[in-house]
Design an enzyme around this catalytic site. Structure first.
Site, PDB file in Angstrom:
ATOM      1  N   HIS A  24       0.862  -1.215  -0.115  1.00  0.00           N
ATOM      2  CA  HIS A  24       0.037   0.024  -0.024  1.00  0.00           C
ATOM      3  C   HIS A  24       1.076   1.630   0.375  1.00  0.00           C
ATOM      4  O   HIS A  24       0.218   2.219  -0.977  1.00  0.00           O
ATOM      5  CB  HIS A  24      -1.023  -0.443   1.045  1.00  0.00           C
ATOM      6  CG  HIS A  24      -1.773   1.602   1.436  1.00  0.00           C
ATOM      7  ND1 HIS A  24      -3.606   1.383   1.059  1.00  0.00           N
ATOM      8  CD2 HIS A  24      -1.339   2.626   1.140  1.00  0.00           C
ATOM      9  CE1 HIS A  24      -3.554   2.373   0.946  1.00  0.00           C
ATOM     10  NE2 HIS A  24      -2.833   3.272   2.011  1.00  0.00           N
ATOM     11  N   GLU A  25       2.102   1.416   0.852  1.00  0.00           N
ATOM     12  CA  GLU A  25       2.931   2.560   0.722  1.00  0.00           C
ATOM     13  C   GLU A  25       3.706   2.837   0.054  1.00  0.00           C
ATOM     14  O   GLU A  25       3.764   3.065  -0.956  1.00  0.00           O
ATOM     15  CB  GLU A  25       3.276   2.761   2.153  1.00  0.00           C
ATOM     16  CG  GLU A  25       2.308   2.337   3.587  1.00  0.00           C
ATOM     17  CD  GLU A  25       1.246   3.685   3.422  1.00  0.00           C
ATOM     18  OE1 GLU A  25       2.049   5.257   3.265  1.00  0.00           O
ATOM     19  OE2 GLU A  25       0.590   3.252   4.509  1.00  0.00           O
ATOM     20  N   HIS A  28       1.957   3.888  -3.197  1.00  0.00           N
ATOM     21  CA  HIS A  28       1.982   6.146  -2.835  1.00  0.00           C
ATOM     22  C   HIS A  28       3.281   5.999  -3.468  1.00  0.00           C
ATOM     23  O   HIS A  28       3.270   6.845  -3.984  1.00  0.00           O
ATOM     24  CB  HIS A  28       1.537   5.592  -1.418  1.00  0.00           C
ATOM     25  CG  HIS A  28      -0.040   6.006  -1.125  1.00  0.00           C
ATOM     26  ND1 HIS A  28      -0.540   6.171  -2.078  1.00  0.00           N
ATOM     27  CD2 HIS A  28       0.169   5.417   0.009  1.00  0.00           C
ATOM     28  CE1 HIS A  28      -1.854   5.980  -1.460  1.00  0.00           C
ATOM     29  NE2 HIS A  28      -1.520   5.130  -0.092  1.00  0.00           N
TER      30      HIS A  28
END
Length: 210
Positions: A24-25, A28
């Site tokens: 997820h990170e 980003h």
């Protein structure tokens, strides 16, 4: 509580947490980098090493309560000039979409193992927990409450009067999010408004993917 968890659910949460939070990170950071923002890259966040993304307290709460967080990736919207708003929306979408992709990939793995006759009850529970965990991460982060990704997306896509009002009440939306989380915890799920809201789409996506 942790002592109420079965071994397969605990293992599934650990796997789902490490993979889900890390990717997820990373998503980003990667999308921001591709759009011209090197902030996360310079801080060592453009990596698949979980140690760069996972927060110890967030891990602990995710394990015992099914809710936690990772270290947020820093983003500089000015680096997306002249499309700052569009860039921030795209970067914010990347994380939840990555969790949905993880859930879909593990769902396909479950289907393949079942078709091959290689699925046990224990393994199914582990993998199904990974799917559910990532579906929850996807949908939860899309809520339009600060500091979630959905808040940034809403600010970027809503008409100006609505987005400016959302920005004006950013602190209130953060408090509302904390209240919703705490309400479910202190009432032992009897007033779990987040569960009531997210439960139907979670079950729908799980049926579709698994």
């Amino acid at each position: 509580m942790l002592y109420n968890l079965t071994p397969e659910i605990l293992i599934g949460r650990v796997i789902g947490l490490v993979i889900g939070f890390t990717l997820h990170e990373w998503a980003h950071a990667y999308v921001a980098y591709r759009l011209g923002d090197y902030t996360a890259y310079r801080q060592g966040r453009l990596t698949l090493d979980p140690r760069a993304h996972i927060d110890p307290l967030g891990i602990f709460l995710a394990l015992i309560a099914g809710f936690g967080w990772a270290r947020p990736v820093p983003v500089n919207p000015r680096a997306f000039y002249p499309n700052e708003t569009r860039g921030l929306v795209i970067v914010s979408l990347a994380g939840p979409l990555m969790n949905l992709l993880i859930a879909a990939a593990v769902g396909l793995l479950i289907r393949a193992l079942i078709a091959a006759g290689m699925m046990s009850g224990f393994l199914y529970a582990v993998l199904a927990t990974v799917v559910i965990f990532n579906i929850v991460l996807c949908l939860f982060n899309l809520l339009p409450l600060a500091p979630l990704d959905g808040y940034k997306i809403a600010v970027g896509v809503l008409p100006y009067p609505s987005s400016s009002a959302l920005i004006r009440y950013e602190r209130e939306t953060t408090l509302a999010l904390m209240l919703l989380i705490m309400l479910g915890a202190i009432t032992d799920g009897r007033l779990d408004l987040l569960g009531t809201l997210l439960g139907p789409p979670i079950r729908f996506l799980f049926r579709v993917l698994v």
